[in-house]
Every structure is written in C-alpha cells, then in structure tokens.
Design a protein around this motif. Structure first.
Motif, mmCIF file in Angstrom:
data_model
loop_
_atom_site.group_PDB
_atom_site.id
_atom_site.type_symbol
_atom_site.label_atom_id
_atom_site.label_comp_id
_atom_site.label_asym_id
_atom_site.label_seq_id
_atom_site.Cartn_x
_atom_site.Cartn_y
_atom_site.Cartn_z
ATOM 1 N N THR A 162 -33.510 -52.187 -26.158
ATOM 2 C CA THR A 162 -34.016 -51.440 -26.263
ATOM 3 C C THR A 162 -33.690 -51.734 -25.240
ATOM 4 O O THR A 162 -32.388 -52.295 -24.012
ATOM 5 C CB THR A 162 -35.596 -51.982 -25.226
ATOM 6 N N THR A 163 -32.944 -49.926 -24.655
ATOM 7 C CA THR A 163 -32.371 -49.688 -22.872
ATOM 8 C C THR A 163 -32.970 -48.579 -22.311
ATOM 9 O O THR A 163 -33.724 -47.511 -22.828
ATOM 10 C CB THR A 163 -31.117 -49.552 -22.895
ATOM 11 N N ARG A 164 -32.917 -48.139 -21.318
ATOM 12 C CA ARG A 164 -33.297 -47.121 -20.554
ATOM 13 C C ARG A 164 -33.202 -45.615 -21.813
ATOM 14 O O ARG A 164 -31.683 -45.219 -21.935
ATOM 15 C CB ARG A 164 -32.185 -46.354 -19.344
ATOM 16 N N ILE A 182 -29.434 -53.164 -17.087
ATOM 17 C CA ILE A 182 -30.502 -52.967 -18.118
ATOM 18 C C ILE A 182 -30.459 -53.256 -18.963
ATOM 19 O O ILE A 182 -30.961 -54.023 -19.789
ATOM 20 C CB ILE A 182 -30.240 -51.584 -18.955
ATOM 21 N N THR A 183 -28.769 -53.517 -19.346
ATOM 22 C CA THR A 183 -28.458 -54.401 -20.903
ATOM 23 C C THR A 183 -29.071 -55.329 -20.260
ATOM 24 O O THR A 183 -29.067 -56.415 -22.280
ATOM 25 C CB THR A 183 -27.016 -53.794 -21.398
ATOM 26 N N ILE A 235 -32.097 -56.739 -21.230
ATOM 27 C CA ILE A 235 -33.210 -56.429 -22.225
ATOM 28 C C ILE A 235 -32.765 -58.076 -23.215
ATOM 29 O O ILE A 235 -33.822 -58.346 -23.915
ATOM 30 C CB ILE A 235 -32.272 -55.291 -23.327
ATOM 31 N N GLY A 241 -34.807 -53.219 -17.482
ATOM 32 C CA GLY A 241 -33.865 -53.308 -18.914
ATOM 33 C C GLY A 241 -35.000 -54.578 -19.371
ATOM 34 O O GLY A 241 -35.452 -54.187 -20.086
ATOM 35 N N TYR A 242 -35.845 -55.283 -18.724
ATOM 36 C CA TYR A 242 -36.856 -56.462 -18.604
ATOM 37 C C TYR A 242 -38.155 -55.708 -19.074
ATOM 38 O O TYR A 242 -38.914 -55.922 -20.656
ATOM 39 C CB TYR A 242 -36.599 -57.668 -17.451
ATOM 40 N N GLN A 270 -35.645 -47.389 -26.293
ATOM 41 C CA GLN A 270 -35.603 -48.700 -26.595
ATOM 42 C C GLN A 270 -36.213 -48.564 -27.885
ATOM 43 O O GLN A 270 -36.817 -47.984 -28.648
ATOM 44 C CB GLN A 270 -37.793 -49.019 -25.545
ATOM 45 N N SER A 320 -23.624 -45.895 -25.051
ATOM 46 C CA SER A 320 -23.666 -47.070 -24.010
ATOM 47 C C SER A 320 -22.384 -47.138 -23.292
ATOM 48 O O SER A 320 -22.255 -47.376 -21.840
ATOM 49 C CB SER A 320 -23.120 -48.236 -24.529
ATOM 50 N N ALA A 372 -38.241 -53.668 -22.228
ATOM 51 C CA ALA A 372 -38.337 -54.649 -23.228
ATOM 52 C C ALA A 372 -39.193 -56.127 -23.906
ATOM 53 O O ALA A 372 -39.087 -56.082 -24.786
ATOM 54 C CB ALA A 372 -36.995 -55.510 -23.070
ATOM 55 N N GLU A 386 -26.498 -50.147 -14.922
ATOM 56 C CA GLU A 386 -26.417 -49.575 -16.831
ATOM 57 C C GLU A 386 -26.598 -51.135 -17.238
ATOM 58 O O GLU A 386 -27.269 -51.018 -18.207
ATOM 59 C CB GLU A 386 -26.175 -48.461 -17.157
#
Length: 541
Positions: free
Chosen positions: A358-360, A143-144, A147, A23-24, A363, A424, A27, A140
């Motif tokens: 943005t996410t997988r 990931i958030t 972000i 995620g980082y 974005q 999500s 984004a 998941e």
C-alpha cells in the motif's frame, strides 16, 4: 544557494521519516486485522469501521489542517501531529475494545495526513531550488520503504502473542526520530540561508517582509488576484486526475491478475507484496534522481502516458482472458481457504490472509480466494486509501492457463507492474511537490490542505462507485475508461501545469502572477525571466 550543509541532512531525515511513518501506518492494518478479527470477534461492518476510521481522521485533517499549518507554523504542526500519532499508537497498542481501536485509528489518520502536508511544505521552503525536488520526493520514497517495513514486521510478528499490539506500537519510533531531527532545524525559511534567495528576487523588499508581505484569505484561492484561481486549477486538477485514473482500484484487483497468470496461493501473495513493493521503491527512487534534472512536467507527462498505455492494455487483455473479479465480504474468518503464506499466524488454523502492499492513495487489502460468493455492500469499499481487508476475489479461481492465453496473461502482469511504476515516478511524488511550490507562503498551508481534501474525497467517491461500475459495464470497460481518463489527464498536464524545476519559490510565484493564460504555460517556460523583468518594471512605475 540553499541551506547550510548541516541543515540538508536534517531536512532529508525529516522528509524520509515522515514518509516512512505515513507508509507504515497505512500498511500495518492488513497484517494486524485478522488477529484483531479473531481476538475481538469483529464482523465485516466492524472491520470496515476500523479500517475506514483512518480515512475519516485524514479527511478531517485535510479540512482543518491548513489553518493549523499557516497559523502555528510548519515545524510546530509536525511536532504536534507526532504527539497525536504517538497517542493514537498507544491507544491502538493498549486497546481492549473496538471503540478504543477506532479512536486510535482516527487519531493516527489525522496525524499522518496533517504531517504529510506540513512536511512537504516545510522542506520545500527550507531548501534551495536545486535540492527541493529530491528532498520533497524523498517523502514518497519514505512511504514505499515504510510499506515494506510494515509487512516485514507483520511477517515477523504474525505468530507472536499479541503481535498486533507490537505492530501498532512500532509506528511511534520513526515519528519520535523525526521530532528529534526537527529540534535542530529552524522554524522557517526566514532563519536559514535559504531565505537569502528571496532578497534579489524581491528587489530588496525582503527586509520589509513584516510590512510588505501580501496577505491572503481562503477565498482568495478562487479569485483572479495574483492568478490564485489558476494555481487552484493546477492543484485540484493534479489531485483529481491522480484519483480518476483509477490507480488505487487497479491495485486492489492486482491479486486477481496475479492469480490468473498462475501465481497461486502463497506465491501470489509473496509476489504481490514483495515484488510490487520493490517496483514502487525503485520507481520512486528513479523519480528522485530525475525530478530536478528532467523536470516536473516531463515526469508527469511520461508517467501519465505510460499509465494510459498499460491500464488500457490490462483492459484489452481482460476482454480475451476471462478474469474472475467479483469481490465479496468474508463474514467468517474460517471461511477462507488455505493460502500457503509462509510463516502463517499461529493464531489461525489456516494460514493468514496474504497482505498486499500500500502507498498513499493506493493501499492494498488482504486478499483470499473463497469458494462461496457472498453479496457485497458498496459501502465496504469506502476508502481507497485503505481498502477494506474484508474484500476478496470470488470463486475457486480462474481455470489453469491454456497455451493460447499464457502470453496474454503475462502481458497483463507486465502491464500491471509498468502501471505501478508509472504512477510511482509521475503522479505519486510530483503531485505533492508541485502543490508545495505553486502557492504563496502566506496561504500555502490552507491551499495545500484544500487540494488534499479533494484527494481524499475523490478517493472515497471513486471507491464507492467502483463496484457499481463493475456490475454496470464490467471490469474490462472500467480499465479502458481509466485509460481514457488518463489521456485527459495527459492533456491537462501539457496545457495547464508549468515547469518549476530550478526556480526559487519567489520565481515560481512571479511566473504565476505574470502568466494569466494557463494553457500557454507549456510553451512559455523559456520566457519566464523576461516576464518577471517586465512585472518588476511595471510595479516600479
């Protein structure tokens, strides 16, 4: 059964840190791009090349990464991908030219795509049925969180000298922490107590795994043997409908909807980046709590149904309330108007472009309002996974809301938030969980990578066709088309996707082998045990 207690926290850290890194890295580019544009004098095409290079690296990883995962093992693949990511981050942080930036972004894209596949497979194999759903979904959630963390650091480093170098460099921290956790974990399920789950399910043949283990080739994915063709149908269907429902493109136009509601300038930016980011985190955490209780099918069906309602709602509202939605490419950075973003970069005369979350696979791009409409080339939207920061909404913005339209505008806002939430807790985490479960271990890496390559490729195709569709049928009809596609996805999930909650990987394998007619999966879940017993008797005879 599952893993011994010390292994579970380490598995959780591997999954969380892997998702956080993913995620980082997705984004961070939106906060770093504008300073890079000023420092290197990047044109629109150069920005497109820089941002899209991550997609290229990810696509290469999807095409060839499966062989690495199956040949070298999951743990070694993750460690190797982390080394590539650290090298890519150093290339980005120390870059003095555009080629080094593109090289670093490509390496990072390759690393995060490869690591994402290997992490999901590794954790799913290492833990028991009762923990698998939560721990794989934790990726998941990571990931958030990644972000939000990236945008927080973008905000903090916006005015720092060479702040973009620090933005890229910090990505190595979670990757190094994940590598440290991996050092204390076994190479695979054979070395853990979780492997004991397989012994009674294979009739004592687990002790002969070196001799009795079936071998698969890549071509077996398309053959009737052990219903591999049916498994591939499920995997490809999930990743394709995940993209064809239009969630990434809908999110790219969220700023237009926010602006039409009345959240102008800085307010729109803050609400979009923070509000939607928090919504995605909350929805993903909800999915983690429900995936092993309600089940995979229930979350997919509920999420898909809510997505169909909400995206259709946005389309219907946009028929009544005009929304300015034409994108443009900013040829010059000074062409942007003031956006009022708090803590704007000291590098700019005007505050920086507001970042979007943005996410997988979904974005966001930095968005600004421009008074001058410029022609946009469809190739600029080459990667939905990383929409180009040079995109923006056009014109001076929609007129102020009238009393008759206020309710409809807020309805569009609520629909957008619900749409993000539905993805999500449905397609977002569950797709990758199911993919990590349905294939035999001997071919799982190649199968996962094959399906993931279609995910990236569909992402690209949907993005490239998006602007042409806007010109041909209009944004409102696009939303309704996405709603229709989501309904088709709902039917696919109901008829083709089996329930796998509470089952070991061996039981899931037996369920697929004994269920030749995929459309009956949804109505035969309670007979899985009987089917499995019959298969064992027939094999013994």
């Amino acid at each position: 059964m599952g893993c011994p207690p010390p292994v579970l926290p380490l598995c959780a850290s591997v999954s969380l840190l892997g998702g956080l890194t993913f995620g980082y890295e997705l984004a961070v580019i939106s906060g770093a791009l504008l300073p890079l544009q000023l420092d290197f004098g990047l044109s629109c095409s150069q920005q497109e090349l820089l941002v899209g290079s991550l997609l290229l690296g990810a696509l290469l990883a999807s095409l060839g990464g499966g062989v690495l995962i199956d040949h070298y093992g999951r743990k070694r693949t993750i460690l190797g991908s982390n080394l590539v990511l650290v090298a890519g981050s150093l290339s980005l942080g120390l870059a003095g030219s555009l080629p080094w930036l593109v090289l670093g972004r490509s390496a990072v894209g390759f690393a995060i795509a490869l690591s994402s596949m290997a992490c999901c497979i590794y954790v799913s194999e290492l833990v028991g049925p009762r923990q698998r759903g939560v721990l794989v979904s934790l990726y998941e959630a990571g990931i958030t969180v990644g972000i939000l963390l990236s945008y927080a650091l973008n905000y903090a480093l916006a005015s720092a000298p060479w702040g973009w170098r620090h933005m890229f460099g910090w990505a190595a921290a979670p990757a190094l922490l994940q590598s440290l956790s991996l050092l204390f974990l076994p190479a695979g399920a054979e070395e853990t107590a979780g492997y004991k789950d397989l012994v009674p399910l294979q009739g004592g043949e687990a002790t002969k795994r070196g001799l009795g283990k079936p071998r698969y080739t890549f071509l077996d994915l398309f053959r009737a043997r052990d219903n591999m063709r049916g498994r591939t149908t499920v995997g490809l269907g999930l990743v394709l409908f995940q993209q064809l429902t239009g969630q990434p493109n809908v999110l790219c136009y969220a700023s237009t909807i926010f602006h039409s509601v009345g959240f102008h300038e800085g307010s729109s930016s803050v609400l979009a980046s923070v509000g939607l980011g928090v919504v995605k985190v909350a929805a993903t955490l909800t999915a983690m709590g429900l995936v092993d209780r309600a089940g995979r099918r229930v979350l997919l069906l509920a999420g898909c149904a809510l997505m169909a309602l909400t995206v259709s709602g946005i389309g219907l509202v946009s028929f009544v309330v005009p929304m300015d939605s034409g994108p443009s490419c900013l040829a010059m950075p000074n062409a942007t108007q003031k956006t009022g973003l708090p803590g704007g970069s000291a590098l700019l005369k005007d505050p920086s472009l507001p970042p979007m979350p943005t996410t997988r696979g979904d974005q966001w791009a930095p968005v600004s309002l421009t008074a001058k409409k410029t022609k946009f080339h469809p190739g600029a939207r080459a990667a939905t996974a990383t929409p180009l920061p040079a995109l923006s909404t056009t014109s001076s913005g929609p007129p102020d809301p009238t009393p008759g339209h206020t309710l409809l505008r807020w309805t569009a806002l609520v629909c957008l938030m619900a749409f993000v939430s539905a993805f999500s807790f449905g397609f977002g985490p569950v797709t990758w969980l199911v993919l990590s479960e349905i294939y035999p271990g001997e071919v799982r890496g190649r199968a996962f990578a094959f399906c993931n390559s279609f995910n990236w490729a569909a992402n690209l195709v949907i993005s490239l066709s998006f602007l042409d569709l806007i010109g041909a049928i209009g944004l409102s009809w696009i939303f309704l088309l996405y709603g229709l596609t989501t309904i088709l996805g709902l039917g696919f999930i109901y008829f083709f996707v089996p329930e796998t909650k509470g089952q070991s990987l061996a039981e899931i394998d037996q369920q697929f082998q004994s269920s030749r007619f995929l459309p009956s999966f949804g109505r035969r879940q309670n007979l899985a045990g009987v089917q499995y017993s019959r298969v064992k008797v027939s094999m013994a005879s």
